[in-house]
Design an enzyme around this catalytic site. Structure first.
Site, PDB file in Angstrom:
ATOM      1  N   ASP A   1       0.874  -1.169  -0.058  1.00 21.38           N
ATOM      2  CA  ASP A   1       0.060  -0.037  -0.126  1.00 21.38           C
ATOM      3  C   ASP A   1       0.908   1.434   0.078  1.00 21.38           C
ATOM      4  O   ASP A   1       1.224   1.863   0.998  1.00 21.38           O
ATOM      5  CB  ASP A   1      -0.973  -0.007   1.184  1.00 21.38           C
ATOM      6  CG  ASP A   1      -2.057   0.958   1.042  1.00 21.38           C
ATOM      7  OD1 ASP A   1      -2.270   1.413  -0.076  1.00 21.38           O
ATOM      8  OD2 ASP A   1      -2.719   1.093   2.214  1.00 21.38           O
TER       9      ASP A   1
ATOM     10  N   TYR B   1       7.692  -4.942  -9.009  1.00 22.94           N
ATOM     11  CA  TYR B   1       7.032  -6.153  -9.157  1.00 22.94           C
ATOM     12  C   TYR B   1       6.498  -6.319 -10.758  1.00 22.94           C
ATOM     13  O   TYR B   1       6.072  -7.224 -11.057  1.00 22.94           O
ATOM     14  CB  TYR B   1       5.622  -5.968  -8.555  1.00 22.94           C
ATOM     15  CG  TYR B   1       5.015  -5.008  -8.373  1.00 22.94           C
ATOM     16  CD1 TYR B   1       4.626  -4.389  -9.501  1.00 22.94           C
ATOM     17  CD2 TYR B   1       4.899  -4.353  -7.089  1.00 22.94           C
ATOM     18  CE1 TYR B   1       3.554  -3.263  -9.613  1.00 22.94           C
ATOM     19  CE2 TYR B   1       4.164  -2.837  -7.150  1.00 22.94           C
ATOM     20  CZ  TYR B   1       3.633  -2.506  -8.438  1.00 22.94           C
ATOM     21  OH  TYR B   1       2.817  -1.275  -8.338  1.00 22.94           O
TER      22      TYR B   1
ATOM     23  N   LYS C   1      -9.000  -7.149  -2.721  1.00 21.51           N
ATOM     24  CA  LYS C   1      -8.855  -6.072  -1.792  1.00 21.51           C
ATOM     25  C   LYS C   1      -9.349  -6.620  -0.510  1.00 21.51           C
ATOM     26  O   LYS C   1     -10.497  -6.959  -0.505  1.00 21.51           O
ATOM     27  CB  LYS C   1      -8.988  -4.671  -1.988  1.00 21.51           C
ATOM     28  CG  LYS C   1      -8.220  -4.062  -3.034  1.00 21.51           C
ATOM     29  CD  LYS C   1      -8.594  -2.783  -3.648  1.00 21.51           C
ATOM     30  CE  LYS C   1      -7.810  -1.825  -2.818  1.00 21.51           C
ATOM     31  NZ  LYS C   1      -8.275  -0.239  -3.392  1.00 21.51           N
TER      32      LYS C   1
ATOM     33  N   CYS D   1     -24.476  28.264  16.772  1.00 22.13           N
ATOM     34  CA  CYS D   1     -22.982  27.819  16.926  1.00 22.13           C
ATOM     35  C   CYS D   1     -22.930  27.519  18.315  1.00 22.13           C
ATOM     36  O   CYS D   1     -22.893  28.214  19.170  1.00 22.13           O
ATOM     37  CB  CYS D   1     -22.232  29.020  16.464  1.00 22.13           C
ATOM     38  SG  CYS D   1     -20.402  28.682  16.874  1.00 22.13           S
TER      39      CYS D   1
ATOM     40  N   CYS E   1     -20.311  30.250  19.856  1.00 22.22           N
ATOM     41  CA  CYS E   1     -20.397  31.714  20.010  1.00 22.22           C
ATOM     42  C   CYS E   1     -22.092  32.115  19.989  1.00 22.22           C
ATOM     43  O   CYS E   1     -22.517  33.082  20.220  1.00 22.22           O
ATOM     44  CB  CYS E   1     -19.856  32.668  19.005  1.00 22.22           C
ATOM     45  SG  CYS E   1     -20.636  32.425  17.442  1.00 22.22           S
TER      46      CYS E   1
ATOM     47  N   CYS F   1     -20.735  28.743  10.821  1.00 19.30           N
ATOM     48  CA  CYS F   1     -21.019  29.695  11.740  1.00 19.30           C
ATOM     49  C   CYS F   1     -20.719  30.952  10.852  1.00 19.30           C
ATOM     50  O   CYS F   1     -19.326  31.121  10.466  1.00 19.30           O
ATOM     51  CB  CYS F   1     -20.289  29.577  12.941  1.00 19.30           C
ATOM     52  SG  CYS F   1     -20.232  31.248  13.826  1.00 19.30           S
TER      53      CYS F   1
ATOM     54  N   CYS G   1     -16.342  34.552  16.833  1.00 18.68           N
ATOM     55  CA  CYS G   1     -16.429  33.170  17.234  1.00 18.68           C
ATOM     56  C   CYS G   1     -15.090  32.630  17.652  1.00 18.68           C
ATOM     57  O   CYS G   1     -14.012  32.782  16.880  1.00 18.68           O
ATOM     58  CB  CYS G   1     -16.904  32.256  16.288  1.00 18.68           C
ATOM     59  SG  CYS G   1     -17.428  30.665  16.443  1.00 18.68           S
TER      60      CYS G   1
HETATM   61 ZN   LIG Z   1     -19.258  30.636  16.171  1.00 16.53          ZN
END
Ligand SMILES: [Zn+2]
Length: 681
Positions: free
Chosen positions: A132, A239, A326, A420, A423, A438, A444
Site C-alpha cells: 500500500d 514487481y 482487496k 453555533c 458563539c 457559523c 467566534c
Molecule cells: Zn461561532
C-alpha cells in the site's frame, strides 16, 4: 437502483463523477483522502453500473475510464494551502495502467473463468502482496538508473528521479547480466516504524499528521527537498518488468532476474497452479498481514506466462491478465453515546460521535466523524444506536452503518444545532454545500484562534509561532483581530508561560520580517473562505492590489475563469463586513504589503524574446521566469512558432523538446540563459 429514471440517472452520474474526481484529487495530489478506499471503490462501482445501464451517458472523461492522476498540479480549493511543488513531467513509454480490483471471491472466480476461456489451458498465477504505497516506474539504461517517474495520469507522470535516488534499497547501478534498457515498476511505501516516527515528529511541530502510510509515502516522494526525502525512511518493492525483447517466458522469471541484478523485490510472492491455491494464499495473508512491518491492502494475482499475458491483453484501463483482491477494512460494532459539534477554522460545523470505546485495527476508537447533516440523515442515526465504525484512509474513523436490529427503544433523533456551539450565532448553509457553518467569523473564539493560526502559517505570513502561542495570546486578551499581532510588546510576550527575552525577541523579529511578505500571500493569509493559496496568487496578479479586489463587484469576479459563484460570493461577503475593512486599514498601517510588486526591470536585453521554461533548475522555476521578465523577456507555457528560446533544465518536458526540435526553436540551458543576461567580465 433497479428503477431509476433517466434524468435521475444522469444526475446521479454527474454527481458521482464530480465526487470521484474530487476524491482522486484529494488522494493523488493532496495525499489527504477523506473517504476510505472501500467507499471510493463502491462509488466507482455504482458509477460503472449506471454507465452500463445508461450507455448514452458514457464519457471518455469518466473516472471509470480515466485513471486518477498524481501529477502535482493543483487546481485551487479550500485545501489550497497544501499546493504541491511542481515537477517536470515525463511521458511513459508504456502506459501505466491501474489494476482492476474486487472485494469478492466470486468476482475472482469470474476473473479466472474468463482467463481459462481465452487460453484454453490450466493457468498458473503469481500471487503477490499488494503493497500500500505509491506506484513508481524506474528506467535502467546500461545498468544505471536513468529516471524514476510516478504513475501520474497513466500517460505521463512526475519525474522524481532525484528523490528516488535517496531510497536506500533502490540501486543507482546494477550488477550481473541485465538488458541494455528496461523499465521496472513497483511501489514506494513507508514501513510502519518510519510512519509512526514521522507522525510523532509532525505532531510535535504542530503539523497535521499523515492519515496513513500510503499518503505519507506519496507525500514524501513529492517533496521538493531530496535531503528531506532521504530522512523519511521510504522503501521500495518492484514487481513488473517491461522492455523490448526481454529474454523471459514468465513473469516470475523476470522478477527473479531483477533480484539477481540487485533490485528490491518481494519475498512473499508465490506461483500457484489454480484459483483454489490463489484463495488459500488470500486466506493466509488476510490473517498474517496484521503482523507485517509494512502496510498491504490486498493481494495481486497475475497470469504468470508472458505469452498468455500478451494474448489476454488490456482493457482501456487495466490489464486482463491481472487483478487485485482487496481486503475489506476492519470494522467494529459499538454504541453511539453522544454527538459533539465542532467548529473549524472557516466556521464549518463537523458532527463528531462519542462512542463506547471499542478496539479496532490496533487502537481503541472513542470518536468517529459524522461529516455533516446530510450524512447523519443518510445513516438515520440516533443517539443510543449501535453503529459500525471503520478505519479507512483517515485518522478519525467513521461511522458507516447503523445496526437497526439493535436500535434501543429510547434511541433519540439527534438535534443538529441551529446555533453555533461556540458563539451562539445562527448557523447558515450555502446552496449546494454539505456543511453548515457559523457566519460569525469575527466573534467566534474557535474561528478567531484558527484564523490566527492560518495567518501565521508558513505559506501565509510565515511567522514563527505555533497554535499554543496563539492560544495563550488570545486567552490573555492580547489578540482579537489580526492587526493586534503587530502591536504586541515585548513586555506582553514575557508574561507568556516559559517565555524569555530570546523567544520574545524572535517573535518580534519574525513579525517585523513578515511586513515584507508579498501581497499574494498577505491576501491568502486573510483567510477568506474558498480563497486558497493559488486563488490568492491569481487574484493578486489580476487585480494588482487589495483596493482593486475590494472594488470589484460580483460580475467582475465571476467573469474570471478560475472564480466560481461560491468563491465570488465569499469574497463579496468578506469585504462587505466593516470589521474586515477596518482590519485591512490597520494591517496596511502596520506596514503589510497590499499591492503586487512589479518585477523590477533590470535591463532590456531580452526585450522582444518569448521564452518557454521547462525542467528542474538550480533555483525554483518561477525564479528563472522572473529573471527573464526582469530583463524584458516574455514567458509563455507552450512552445509555438513564436517561441524564441526553450530554456531547458534537468528532465525537461519531452513534448516541449520534441516540438522545439521540430520547429527549430533554440534550446538553451540555465547557464546559457544567465550568460545572455549577465554582464560579461
Ligand atoms: Zn461561532
Amino acid at each position: 437502483m433497479s428503477k431509476i429514471t433517466k434524468s435521475a440517472a444522469r444526475e446521479r452520474i454527474e454527481f458521482l463523477r464530480n465526487e470521484i474526481n474530487g476524491h482522486n484529487y484529494n488522494y493523488y495530489v493532496l495525499n489527504a483522502p477523506v473517504i476510505s478506499d472501500f467507499e471510493f471503490d463502491l462509488m466507482l462501482q455504482e458509477l460503472a453500473a449506471l454507465e452500463k445501464k445508461f450507455p448514452e451517458f458514457a464519457s471518455p472523461d469518466s473516472p471509470t475510464v480515466k485513471v486518477g492522476s498524481d501529477i502535482a498540479k493543483a487546481p485551487d480549493g479550500e485545501a489550497g494551502e497544501r499546493r504541491p511543488f511542481e515537477f517536470a513531467t515525463r511521458t511513459h513509454r508504456y502506459p501505466m495502467l491501474s489494476l482492476g480490483n474486487t472485494y469478492s471471491r466470486e468476482e475472482l472466480s469470474e476473473f479466472s473463468d474468463r482467463i481459462s476461456r481465452t487460453i484454453q489451458e490450466e493457468c498458473s498465477y503469481s500471487c503477490e502482496l499488494k503493497f500500500d504505497g505509491t506506484a513508481i516506474c524506474l528506467t535502467y539504461r546500461k545498468g544505471s538508473l536513468a529516471y524514476a517517474v510516478t504513475r501520474g495520469d497513466g500517460v505521463k507522470g512526475d519525474d522524481v528521479t532525484a528523490n528516488v535516488l535517496t531510497i536506500p534499497s533502490i540501486p543507482r547501478t546494477l550488477h550481473g547480466d541485465y538488458p541494455e534498457e528496461f523499465e521496472i515498476r513497483g511501489e514506494i511505501y513507508m514501513p510502519f516504524e518510519a510512519f509512526n516516527r514521522l507522525n510523532a515528529e509532525r505532531e510535535e511541530i504542530d503539523e497535521r499528521p499523515f492519515a496513513n502510510p500510503r499518503n505519507a509515502a506519496s507525500g514524501s516522494l513529492k517533496l521538493q527537498d531530496s535531503s528531506e526525502v532521504a530522512s523519511r525512511g521510504l522503501a521500495c518493492v518492484l514487481y513488473h518488468m517491461l522492455g523490448e525483447n526481454l529474454p523471459f517466458t514468465t513473469h516470475s522469471e523476470a522478477i527473479a532476474a531483477a533480484k539477481s541484478w540487485g533490485l528490491p523485490v518481494s519475498e512473499h510472492s508465490k506461483v500457484v497452479g489454480s484459483i483454489e491455491e490463489v484463495n488459500s494464499y488470500i486466506d493466509y495473508w488476510d490473517q498474517a498481514r496484521r503482523s507485517l512491518p509494512f502496510p498491504i491492502d490486498g493481494i495481486v494475482i497475475k497470469v504468470n506466462r508472458l505469452d498468455w499475458q500478451r494474448k489476454l491483453g488490456f482493457t482501456a484501463k487495466s490489464p486482463r491478465w491481472a487483478t487485485a483482491y482487496k481486503f475489506k477494512p476492519d470494522r467494529a460494532l459499538t454504541q453511539l453515546l453522544s454527538i459533539d459539534y465542532q467548529v473549524g477554522r472557516t466556521g464549518a460545523i463537523t458532527p463528531v460521535a462519542n462512542l463506547d470505546p471499542v478496539p479496532l485495527s490496533g487502537t481503541v476508537v472513542k470518536r468517529a466523524s459524522l461529516h455533516n447533516k446530510d450524512q447523519m440523515d443518510l445513516l438515520d442515526i440516533r443517539i443510543g444506536d449501535y453503529v459500525y465504525v471503520e478505519k479507512g484512509g483517515e485518522i478519525i474513523p467513521k461511522i458507516t452503518e447503523v445496526e437497526l436490529s439493535k436500535r434501543p427503544a429510547h434511541a433519540v433523533v439527534p438535534d443538529f444545532p441551529r446555533y453555533c456551539p461556540d458563539c451562539g450565532a445562527e448557523l447558515v448553509r450555502d446552496e449546494g454545500q454539505a456543511k453548515h457553518y457559523c457566519p460569525n467569523s469575527n466573534a467566534c473564539p474557535v474561528q478567531i484562534k484558527s484564523g490566527f493560526v492560518h495567518f501565521i502559517s508558513r505559506k501565509a505570513m510565515d511567522i514563527l509561532a505555533g497554535e499554543a502561542t496563539i492560544d495563550q495570546l488570545y486567552d490573555k486578551g492580547y489578540i482579537r483581530h489580526l492587526s493586534d499581532l503587530y502591536s504586541l510588546t515585548k513586555e506582553q510576550l514575557l508574561t507568556l508561560d516559559g517565555w524569555k527575552d530570546r523567544s520574545a525577541e524572535n517573535l518580534l523579529a519574525s513579525l517585523e520580517k513578515s511586513r515584507s511578505v508579498p501581497f499574494n500571500r498577505v491576501f491568502y493569509a486573510l483567510g477568506i473562505r474558498h480563497v486558497g493559496e493559488a486563488s490568492a496568487k491569481m487574484l493578486a496578479a489580476r487585480f494588482g492590489s487589495i483596493d482593486a479586489i475590494m472594488a470589484a463587484d460580483r460580475d467582475t469576479l465571476v467573469q474570471i475563469d478560475e472564480v466560481g459563484d461560491v468563491m465570488a460570493d465569499s469574497i463579496i461577503r468578506w469585504f462587505a463586513d466593516p470589521v474586515n475593512r477596518e482590519q485591512i486599514e490597520k494591517l496596511r498601517q502596520a506596514g503589510l504589503k497590499f499591492e503586487q510588486e512589479k518585477t523590477k526591470k533590470v535591463s532590456d536585453t531580452l526585450s522582444g524574446g518569448i521564452f518557454v521554461v521547462s525542467g528542474v533548475f538550480s533555483v525554483p522555476r518561477d525564479e528563472i521566469k522572473q529573471l527573464i521578465e526582469s530583463h524584458g523577456g516574455k514567458t509563455t507555457s507552450s512552445v509555438s512558432g513564436h517561441t524564441s528560446y526553450l530554456v531547458a533544465g534537468e528532465a525537461p518536458g519531452a513534448e516541449k523538446i520534441k516540438k522545439a526540435e521540430k520547429l527549430g526553436t533554440r534550446i538553451i540551458s540555465e547557464e546559457e540563459l544567465r550568460a545572455l543576461v549577465e554582464p560579461k567580465e
